[in-house]
Design an enzyme around this catalytic site. Sequence first.
Site, PDB file in Angstrom:
ATOM      1  N   ARG A 185       0.653  -1.116   0.160  1.00  0.00           N
ATOM      2  CA  ARG A 185       0.059   0.090   0.024  1.00  0.00           C
ATOM      3  C   ARG A 185       0.978   1.312  -0.103  1.00  0.00           C
ATOM      4  O   ARG A 185       2.216   1.221   0.138  1.00  0.00           O
ATOM      5  CB  ARG A 185      -0.891  -0.084   1.194  1.00  0.00           C
ATOM      6  CG  ARG A 185      -0.380  -0.227   2.520  1.00  0.00           C
ATOM      7  CD  ARG A 185      -1.426  -0.597   3.700  1.00  0.00           C
ATOM      8  NE  ARG A 185      -0.727  -0.725   4.945  1.00  0.00           N
ATOM      9  CZ  ARG A 185      -1.412  -1.210   6.003  1.00  0.00           C
ATOM     10  NH1 ARG A 185      -2.602  -1.578   5.846  1.00  0.00           N
ATOM     11  NH2 ARG A 185      -0.884  -1.258   6.986  1.00  0.00           N
ATOM     12  N   SER A 250       6.113  -1.345 -17.906  1.00  0.00           N
ATOM     13  CA  SER A 250       5.080  -0.393 -17.727  1.00  0.00           C
ATOM     14  C   SER A 250       3.826  -0.876 -17.131  1.00  0.00           C
ATOM     15  O   SER A 250       3.415  -0.373 -16.343  1.00  0.00           O
ATOM     16  CB  SER A 250       4.685   0.059 -19.219  1.00  0.00           C
ATOM     17  OG  SER A 250       3.485   0.835 -19.380  1.00  0.00           O
ATOM     18  N   HIS A 253       4.796  -1.471 -13.395  1.00  0.00           N
ATOM     19  CA  HIS A 253       4.682  -0.053 -12.949  1.00  0.00           C
ATOM     20  C   HIS A 253       3.045   0.365 -12.626  1.00  0.00           C
ATOM     21  O   HIS A 253       2.918   1.007 -11.535  1.00  0.00           O
ATOM     22  CB  HIS A 253       5.278   1.108 -13.753  1.00  0.00           C
ATOM     23  CG  HIS A 253       5.814   2.300 -13.070  1.00  0.00           C
ATOM     24  ND1 HIS A 253       6.064   3.378 -13.642  1.00  0.00           N
ATOM     25  CD2 HIS A 253       5.575   2.684 -11.957  1.00  0.00           C
ATOM     26  CE1 HIS A 253       6.471   4.231 -12.922  1.00  0.00           C
ATOM     27  NE2 HIS A 253       6.112   3.988 -11.698  1.00  0.00           N
ATOM     28  N   ARG A 285      -2.085   9.796 -11.682  1.00  0.00           N
ATOM     29  CA  ARG A 285      -1.251   8.604 -12.363  1.00  0.00           C
ATOM     30  C   ARG A 285      -1.973   8.046 -13.442  1.00  0.00           C
ATOM     31  O   ARG A 285      -1.167   7.625 -14.610  1.00  0.00           O
ATOM     32  CB  ARG A 285      -1.101   7.315 -11.455  1.00  0.00           C
ATOM     33  CG  ARG A 285      -0.365   7.705 -10.027  1.00  0.00           C
ATOM     34  CD  ARG A 285      -0.315   6.717  -9.119  1.00  0.00           C
ATOM     35  NE  ARG A 285       0.517   7.228  -7.682  1.00  0.00           N
ATOM     36  CZ  ARG A 285       1.691   6.763  -7.713  1.00  0.00           C
ATOM     37  NH1 ARG A 285       2.404   6.438  -8.466  1.00  0.00           N
ATOM     38  NH2 ARG A 285       2.085   7.265  -6.278  1.00  0.00           N
ATOM     39  N   CYS A 392      12.392   2.434   0.353  1.00  0.00           N
ATOM     40  CA  CYS A 392      11.257   2.042   1.143  1.00  0.00           C
ATOM     41  C   CYS A 392      11.323   0.610   1.093  1.00  0.00           C
ATOM     42  O   CYS A 392      11.229  -0.067   0.272  1.00  0.00           O
ATOM     43  CB  CYS A 392      10.188   2.697   0.658  1.00  0.00           C
ATOM     44  SG  CYS A 392       8.710   1.854   1.660  1.00  0.00           S
ATOM     45  N   CYS A 395       8.248  -1.022   0.056  1.00  0.00           N
ATOM     46  CA  CYS A 395       8.543  -0.947  -1.283  1.00  0.00           C
ATOM     47  C   CYS A 395       9.222  -2.052  -1.849  1.00  0.00           C
ATOM     48  O   CYS A 395       9.023  -2.659  -2.957  1.00  0.00           O
ATOM     49  CB  CYS A 395       8.498   0.558  -1.656  1.00  0.00           C
ATOM     50  SG  CYS A 395       7.525   1.662  -1.122  1.00  0.00           S
TER      51      CYS A 395
END
Length: 466
Positions: A185, A250, A253, A285, A392, A395
């Site tokens: 998240r 892509s 992402h 986004r 992070c 992440c």
Amino acid sequence: MSRGARRAGTGRGTAAVRLLVTLSLLPGVVEAQVTGVLDDCLCDIDSIDNFNTFKIFPKIKKLQERDYFRYYKVNLKRPCPFWAEDGHCSIKDCHVEPCPESKVPVGIKAGRSNKYLKVANNTKELEDCEQANKLGAINSTLSNQSKEAFIDWARYDDSQDHFCELDDERSPAAQYVDLLLNPERYTGYKGPSAWRVWNSIYEENCFKPRSVYRPLNPLAPSRGEDDGESFYTWLEGLCLEKRVFYKLISGLHASINLHLCANYLLEETWGKPSWGPNIKEFKRRFDPVETKGEGPRRLKNLYFLYLIELRALSKVAPYFERSIVDLYTGNVEDDADTKTLLLNIFQDTKSFPMHFDEKSMFAGDKKGAKSLKEEFRLHFKNISRIMDCVGCDKCRLWGKLQTQGLGTALKILFSEKEIQKLPENSPSKGFQLTRQEIVALLNAFGRLSTSIRELQNFKVLLQHSR
């Protein structure tokens, strides 16, 4: 994340109402522009939506909750191999509080010579670590009954990886993480560090002619008033393999961004965070106006990536259908149920009528095809190494898992002959999957399935707001 973002909602109910109101202002990005047949294949988006919603998503969600698939071993302390560390993210959302090594039973410690011995399980019970429910913290707490399972799982891990650089599971820095306690998240990780990672992935590893000056990185400022059309004109002029590579990156992402938008911290009251969809982040986004028409293209690449990993699952089914393959945790009944559920998912993947044809790739002259495949493999392996540069930790965890999952999918697609020759009752030297690869493969596909399901949720909310 700013205080303003934390005040964006007053709980899930209020958040849903605000989302409906805001969605009425959103252009028909999902309905109007993310439709039709995907490029480089014969599959349409509506078919994927229906297949995912009614067949795959409910089952893959259950599978991810099984013990075999919920624990992932990862080294979050590997140094970035490409540039000096900027320092880890200082936001508490990114913070990791692992259990002290002294509290982890020797049987699950990596890199110890006796980790396979039964005596390693005769240690005092694992003391409970303080549950890391703080925003973004990675919970490394393990149940006592899982200790022997981890010892035995290691016996099944004997293979090579072709598209990813794997963590050394014997490293003292590698640790098991419960993925259910550490959902992907939004953590607030952004800025120069995040930009550098994605910029390196796009600009240094995706294929593009030297004559193209437009940045591939969607986070980079565009040059001039280019709406992306000239960019996609030359992209379509590339060979299939290089187009596919860009679309995979892509799509990955886009999927990660969707997870962050759909599971966003709306507010935190008395230490209790409230999570939900953040429409402003979604628009930033993916909105066609704010992204100069590229948002819908990114979402289409998500569907393309879904097809690639779906195809890999259908191709690897024979590997798991053999009686010798056991998703072993030490609980015979649960293990049998897990394998039954997995085989049921494989049956669904094989029933999908519009699979991507991987045989169309690397199909030119043998010498050129072999060279291109090796270049493809090395580029992707390099991307897997870049994941160690993510500042992070949460992440980094999910980036490493999803990259390894995609790398495993590619390994499967390019190992068809080896899979066809698998012996029924003995291990194969030609094709093997480690437990880490299996866990990454299914969880990565589960992330894609969830992303497409979240898009369906946005569609419904948009329709209701009109």
